[in-house]
Each structure stands twice: as structure tokens, then as C-alpha cells.
Design a protein around this motif. Structure first.
Motif, short mmCIF file in Angstrom:
data_model
loop_
_atom_site.label_atom_id
_atom_site.label_comp_id
_atom_site.label_asym_id
_atom_site.label_seq_id
_atom_site.Cartn_x
_atom_site.Cartn_y
_atom_site.Cartn_z
N LEU A 1 112.65 17.10 54.39
CA LEU A 1 113.69 18.14 54.43
C LEU A 1 113.86 18.75 55.82
CD1 LEU A 1 112.89 19.89 51.03
CD2 LEU A 1 114.92 18.54 51.58
N GLY A 2 113.13 18.24 56.80
CA GLY A 2 113.30 18.70 58.17
C GLY A 2 112.45 19.90 58.56
N VAL A 3 111.48 20.26 57.74
CA VAL A 3 110.58 21.36 58.07
C VAL A 3 109.27 20.69 58.53
CG1 VAL A 3 109.58 23.53 57.26
CG2 VAL A 3 111.66 22.66 56.20
N ALA A 4 109.37 20.00 59.68
CA ALA A 4 108.29 19.13 60.13
C ALA A 4 107.00 19.90 60.43
CB ALA A 4 108.73 18.34 61.36
N GLU A 5 107.11 21.03 61.09
CA GLU A 5 105.89 21.76 61.48
C GLU A 5 105.07 22.17 60.26
OE1 GLU A 5 104.68 25.80 63.90
OE2 GLU A 5 106.57 24.80 64.39
N ARG A 6 105.74 22.72 59.24
CA ARG A 6 105.02 23.11 58.04
C ARG A 6 104.51 21.88 57.28
NH1 ARG A 6 107.94 26.77 53.71
NH2 ARG A 6 109.00 24.83 53.28
N GLY A 7 105.32 20.83 57.23
CA GLY A 7 104.91 19.61 56.53
C GLY A 7 103.68 18.99 57.16
N VAL A 8 103.67 18.87 58.47
CA VAL A 8 102.51 18.30 59.16
C VAL A 8 101.30 19.21 58.97
CG1 VAL A 8 101.55 17.78 61.44
CG2 VAL A 8 103.83 16.97 60.83
N GLY A 9 101.51 20.53 59.05
CA GLY A 9 100.41 21.47 58.85
C GLY A 9 99.80 21.34 57.46
N LEU A 10 100.64 21.24 56.45
CA LEU A 10 100.13 21.07 55.08
C LEU A 10 99.36 19.77 54.94
CD1 LEU A 10 103.12 22.34 52.92
CD2 LEU A 10 100.78 23.20 52.83
N LEU A 11 99.91 18.69 55.48
CA LEU A 11 99.25 17.40 55.34
C LEU A 11 97.93 17.35 56.11
CD1 LEU A 11 102.41 15.17 55.46
CD2 LEU A 11 100.85 15.41 53.53
N LEU A 12 97.91 17.94 57.30
CA LEU A 12 96.65 17.95 58.06
C LEU A 12 95.61 18.83 57.40
CD1 LEU A 12 97.95 18.05 61.74
CD2 LEU A 12 96.87 16.14 60.54
N ASN A 13 96.01 20.01 56.93
CA ASN A 13 95.07 20.88 56.24
C ASN A 13 94.64 20.30 54.90
OD1 ASN A 13 94.82 22.94 58.18
ND2 ASN A 13 96.78 23.78 57.55
N GLY A 14 95.54 19.58 54.26
CA GLY A 14 95.23 18.98 52.97
C GLY A 14 94.41 17.71 53.08
N ALA A 15 94.19 17.21 54.30
CA ALA A 15 93.44 15.96 54.47
C ALA A 15 92.04 16.08 53.89
CB ALA A 15 93.37 15.58 55.94
N ALA A 16 91.42 17.24 54.06
CA ALA A 16 90.07 17.43 53.50
C ALA A 16 90.11 17.46 51.98
CB ALA A 16 89.47 18.72 54.03
N LEU A 17 91.19 17.97 51.41
CA LEU A 17 91.32 18.01 49.95
C LEU A 17 91.63 16.63 49.39
CD1 LEU A 17 93.61 21.16 49.59
CD2 LEU A 17 91.13 21.06 49.34
N GLY A 18 92.45 15.90 50.10
CA GLY A 18 92.95 14.63 49.57
C GLY A 18 92.26 13.41 50.13
N TRP A 19 90.97 13.53 50.45
CA TRP A 19 90.28 12.40 51.06
C TRP A 19 90.23 11.19 50.13
CZ3 TRP A 19 85.78 10.47 48.96
CH2 TRP A 19 85.12 11.28 48.05
N ARG A 20 90.40 11.39 48.82
CA ARG A 20 90.43 10.26 47.90
C ARG A 20 91.86 9.88 47.51
NH1 ARG A 20 85.89 8.51 45.62
NH2 ARG A 20 87.03 7.75 43.85
N ASP A 21 92.82 10.62 47.99
CA ASP A 21 94.22 10.38 47.66
C ASP A 21 94.78 9.30 48.59
OD1 ASP A 21 96.77 10.95 46.39
OD2 ASP A 21 97.31 11.91 48.28
N GLY A 22 95.13 8.16 48.03
CA GLY A 22 95.58 7.03 48.84
C GLY A 22 96.80 7.32 49.69
#
Length: 179
Positions: A113-134
Motif C-alpha cells: 500500500l506504499g507505507v514502506a517505512e512502517r511495513g519494513v519496520g513491522l517485518l524487521l521487528n516481527g522477524a524474531a516472532l516469525g522465525w518459523r514462518d516461511g
């Protein structure tokens, strides 16, 4: 079960004035138990609807269920409804802030949707949560490749290959990274 629990917990009246009070108390206990049983039944039905691939109905029936909202977010993302995906993911995160699938769905929707900064922030912060998420690990590998960090990308790809996820797509990328 709720009705039987109500009968077991209500004391027997000893005099006529206690009968009226006892009936009122027993109705309150029985009503509470039946209400609790209904909520439990709705929650179980909501989870069954998620497993049956009906996340929209599940969120209507069990709006308190983070897994129902997560399933709706993922379903909407697959269907291309990114606004609903983001909104459903936000509802899931509000209920369960550590829901890795919802964090990923929200981040991915934000990117699209073009909200790249928030999207990248969520994905980077969520990396620790989603370590098993392919899908999350796949995004991390692609982000590492784009950033020129071959070591991190190789680790993510290796983790995916060990779980036999996206093998055909990633073997070529792994060879290119090793070169």
C-alpha cells in the motif's frame, strides 16, 4: 454442564424467605453458566470456521479471536484486498501483539500500500516472532539480498531449505549467493 453446575453451587433454602432469594441466585448462577457455555461454544465454532477456510464468518462469530483475524488477514492478502488484510491484521495484533502471522500480514500489506517505512519496520521487528514462518523468512532473505548481505540471506535460505520450503525457488538463489 452449566445448568448442572448451577444446581450444584446453589445452597438449598432453609425457610420460605430464603426460597425467593435462592431462586433468584440460582437463576443468576444458571444464567451465567449458560452464558459462559455459549461463549465457549462460539469460540470453538470460530476456530472450526478458521480451519474450514471461513475467516470472515469466524471474525463475525468470534471477534475476540486473534487467530480468526489473522486468518482473515491472510485470506484477504491472498485475494488482493490489502486494506482489509491490513485492518484484519491490526485487529489480530490488538488482541495478541505477538501474533507473528498478523505482524507479517500487516507489514506486507503496508509495503504493497506504499507505507514502506512502517511495513519494513513491522517485518524487521516481527522477524524474531516469525522465525518459523516461511513467508517471513523468505522476505528476510530477499531483503538481505537487496541490502547486499549475502551471509544473512544464506542463513535465511538455509533455514527455509532445511524445512523444505520454497526449495525449487531458493536453490538457484543459494548457488548465486555462494558464488
Amino acid at each position: 454442564f452449566g445448568v448442572m453446575l448451577g444446581f450444584l453451587t446453589v445452597p438449598r433454602p432453609e425457610c420460605a424467605s430464603d426460597v425467593v432469594e435462592g431462586k433468584a441466585r440460582s437463576m443468576l448462577v444458571i444464567g451465567s453458566a449458560v452464558g459462559l457455555a455459549a461463549l465457549c461454544g462460539a469460540a470453538m465454532l470460530g476456530e472450526a470456521l478458521v480451519r474450514a477456510g471461513q475467516p470472515v464468518v469466524a471474525t463475525a462469530l468470534a471477534p475476540w479471536s486473534a487467530s480468526a483475524w489473522e486468518a482473515r488477514a491472510l485470506d484477504s492478502q491472498v485475494k488482493g484486498d490489502l486494506v482489509d488484510a491490513r485492518d484484519a491484521a491490526a485487529r489480530a495484533i490488538a488482541i495478541s501483539p505477538l501474533n507473528a502471522g498478523a505482524v507479517r500480514a500487516h507489514g506486507m500489506a503496508d509495503l504493497e500500500l506504499g507505507v514502506a517505512e512502517r511495513g519494513v519496520g513491522l517485518l524487521l521487528n516481527g522477524a524474531a516472532l516469525g522465525w518459523r514462518d516461511g513467508l517471513h523468512q523468505l522476505w528476510l532473505a530477499e531483503a538481505a539480498i537487496a541490502a547486499g548481505n549475502a551471509g544473512v540471506a544464506a542463513e535465511r535460505i538455509d533455514a527455509l531449505l532445511r524445512r523444505n520450503l520454497f526449495s525449487a525457488e531458493l536453490i538457484g538463489q543459494m548457488r548465486a549467493l555462494l558464488d
